[in-house]
Design an enzyme around this catalytic site. Structure first.
Site, PDB file in Angstrom:
ATOM      1  N   ARG A  50       0.836  -1.217   0.000  1.00 47.10           N
ATOM      2  CA  ARG A  50       0.000   0.000   0.000  1.00 47.10           C
ATOM      3  C   ARG A  50       0.866   1.261   0.000  1.00 47.10           C
ATOM      4  O   ARG A  50       0.520   2.251  -0.588  1.00 47.10           O
ATOM      5  CB  ARG A  50      -0.892   0.012   1.240  1.00 47.10           C
ATOM      6  CG  ARG A  50      -2.119  -0.814   1.048  1.00 47.10           C
ATOM      7  CD  ARG A  50      -3.226  -0.386   2.014  1.00 47.10           C
ATOM      8  NE  ARG A  50      -4.204  -1.459   2.070  1.00 47.10           N
ATOM      9  CZ  ARG A  50      -4.213  -2.391   3.002  1.00 47.10           C
ATOM     10  NH1 ARG A  50      -3.339  -2.373   3.976  1.00 47.10           N
ATOM     11  NH2 ARG A  50      -5.121  -3.349   2.974  1.00 47.10           N
ATOM     12  N   GLU A 118      -0.913 -22.946  -7.047  1.00 43.32           N
ATOM     13  CA  GLU A 118      -0.825 -24.100  -6.156  1.00 43.32           C
ATOM     14  C   GLU A 118      -1.128 -23.729  -4.697  1.00 43.32           C
ATOM     15  O   GLU A 118      -1.792 -24.484  -3.974  1.00 43.32           O
ATOM     16  CB  GLU A 118       0.574 -24.720  -6.256  1.00 43.32           C
ATOM     17  CG  GLU A 118       0.778 -25.971  -5.448  1.00 43.32           C
ATOM     18  CD  GLU A 118      -0.097 -27.134  -5.915  1.00 43.32           C
ATOM     19  OE1 GLU A 118       0.166 -27.673  -6.988  1.00 43.32           O
ATOM     20  OE2 GLU A 118      -1.032 -27.494  -5.181  1.00 43.32           O
ATOM     21  N   GLY A 123      -2.509 -25.005   1.361  1.00 40.38           N
ATOM     22  CA  GLY A 123      -1.153 -24.595   1.739  1.00 40.38           C
ATOM     23  C   GLY A 123      -0.089 -25.256   0.896  1.00 40.38           C
ATOM     24  O   GLY A 123      -0.066 -25.118  -0.334  1.00 40.38           O
ATOM     25  N   LYS A 194     -12.117 -22.718  -1.819  1.00 42.00           N
ATOM     26  CA  LYS A 194     -11.113 -23.716  -2.213  1.00 42.00           C
ATOM     27  C   LYS A 194     -11.761 -24.890  -2.948  1.00 42.00           C
ATOM     28  O   LYS A 194     -11.211 -25.407  -3.927  1.00 42.00           O
ATOM     29  CB  LYS A 194     -10.355 -24.189  -0.971  1.00 42.00           C
ATOM     30  CG  LYS A 194      -9.486 -23.087  -0.372  1.00 42.00           C
ATOM     31  CD  LYS A 194      -9.020 -23.448   1.022  1.00 42.00           C
ATOM     32  CE  LYS A 194      -8.076 -22.404   1.605  1.00 42.00           C
ATOM     33  NZ  LYS A 194      -7.838 -22.597   3.042  1.00 42.00           N
TER      34      LYS A 194
END
Ligand code: HSE
Length: 306
Positions: A50, A118, A123, A194
């Site tokens: 930012r 991926e 994770g 997901k």
């Protein structure tokens, strides 16, 4: 436009929070090993946060743009512009892909660049690559899994230590498993995003997060946990995507699993996904699904006891 160096591979990084700074450190630590393995040395060409960096300048000086900002705005615009500028993109942004995956995949195809993601699901568990590449020729029938580390950690803590929901959630936040706002974790929405991504890959059909019904763990009680324990069951938040009657069904819901089920023993912040296809019967992949690098667990297998 600067032409890519023949020996350096320039990586522009968007976002430098927990994940971005861990990626930055790993990139520098592993640069030589990557160069030795693939013949190109990754070099950080710029960082956008930012408060610092200029997006156009970073894209101009990069071969690959890595988006680790999270959220939809400005991540969508940045990723789309990087693709249209002919840059390969890697993103870990599950919200972005579950909302705008189709536009982004189409743009990447049109501009002849790779869009890789991926880390958006499970994770460090390489489930995307396995579904998309290893099993590309298999007819996948069903994918189900534990795809949110925060809720799995909370349920595991409540089961094994008797911790309250609130204390377990606070600990998950302290350990860096939960999103900045954990509502998406505990409501099941993070898992729904997901599962939308996995279903799209497994079945080749567009799946938007808005088409994934989900239920989280906020309404589970200590009695539910005690009931599961009494019956020798595990209580897990499970995402499921399967072919049903010529269509596909994707959803997320708390589930009692019998003790021998491949997902029943997946505890803490670990994730696991089981993929079923007649060609392979089934395989289960598991590993850390949330949080940063950690010390390896002490091996408990008989073959590595000293
Ligand atoms: N909050 C997420 C989880 C982080 O708990 O699984 C990894 O996507």
């Amino acid at each position: 436009m600067t032409s890519p160096s023949s020996s350096a591979f320039r990586v522009g990084l968007l976002g430098h929070g927990t994940v971005g700074s861990a990626f930055h450190a790993l990139l520098e630590e592993r640069a030589e090993a990557i160069a030795a393995s693939v013949g190109l040395r990754p070099e950080l060409s710029g960082v956008l946060t930012r408060g610092r960096g200029d997006f156009d300048d970073i894209v101009e000086r990069s071969d690959l743009v890595v988006e680790l900002m999270g959220g939809l705005d400005p991540a969508y615009e940045h990723v789309m512009r990087a693709i249209r500028a002919g840059r390969h993109v890697v993103t870990a942004n599950k919200q972005l892909l579950s909302h705008h995956g189709e536009e982004l995949y189409a743009a990447a195809r049109e501009h002849g660049v790779q869009l890789r993601f991926e880390a958006a699901v499970c994770g460090v568990v390489p489930v995307i690559r396995v579904i998309h590449e290893t099993l590309a020729a298999a007819h996948i029938q069903r994918v189900h899994g534990i795809v949110n580390g925060t809720t799995n950690f909370i349920l595991s803590e409540m089961t094994t230590t008797g911790a309250s929901y609130e204390d377990a959630l606070a600990e998950a936040q302290r350990l860096g498993y939960a999103e900045a706002d954990p509502t998406d974790d505990v409501s099941g929405r993070d898992a729904a995003a997901k599962m939308a991504i996995l279903a799209r890959l497994a079945f080749g059909a567009p799946v938007h997060i808005d088409h994934v019904p989900y239920e989280g763990i906020e309404n589970l009680s200590a009695e539910d946990i005690a009931y599961a324990r009494e019956l020798g069951l595990s209580l897990k938040l499970v995402g499921s995507a399967e072919r049903v009657d010529g269509g596909i069904a994707v959803r997320v819901f708390p589930t009692f699993l019998y003790a021998q089920h491949p997902l029943a023993a997946v505890n803490g912040s670990f994730n696991a996904v089981t993929i079923e296809s007649p060609a392979i019967t089934e395989i289960t992949l598991s590993g850390p699904g949330a949080g940063g690098p950690r010390r390896p667990r002490r091996c408990s297998a008989t073959w590595c006891r000293r």
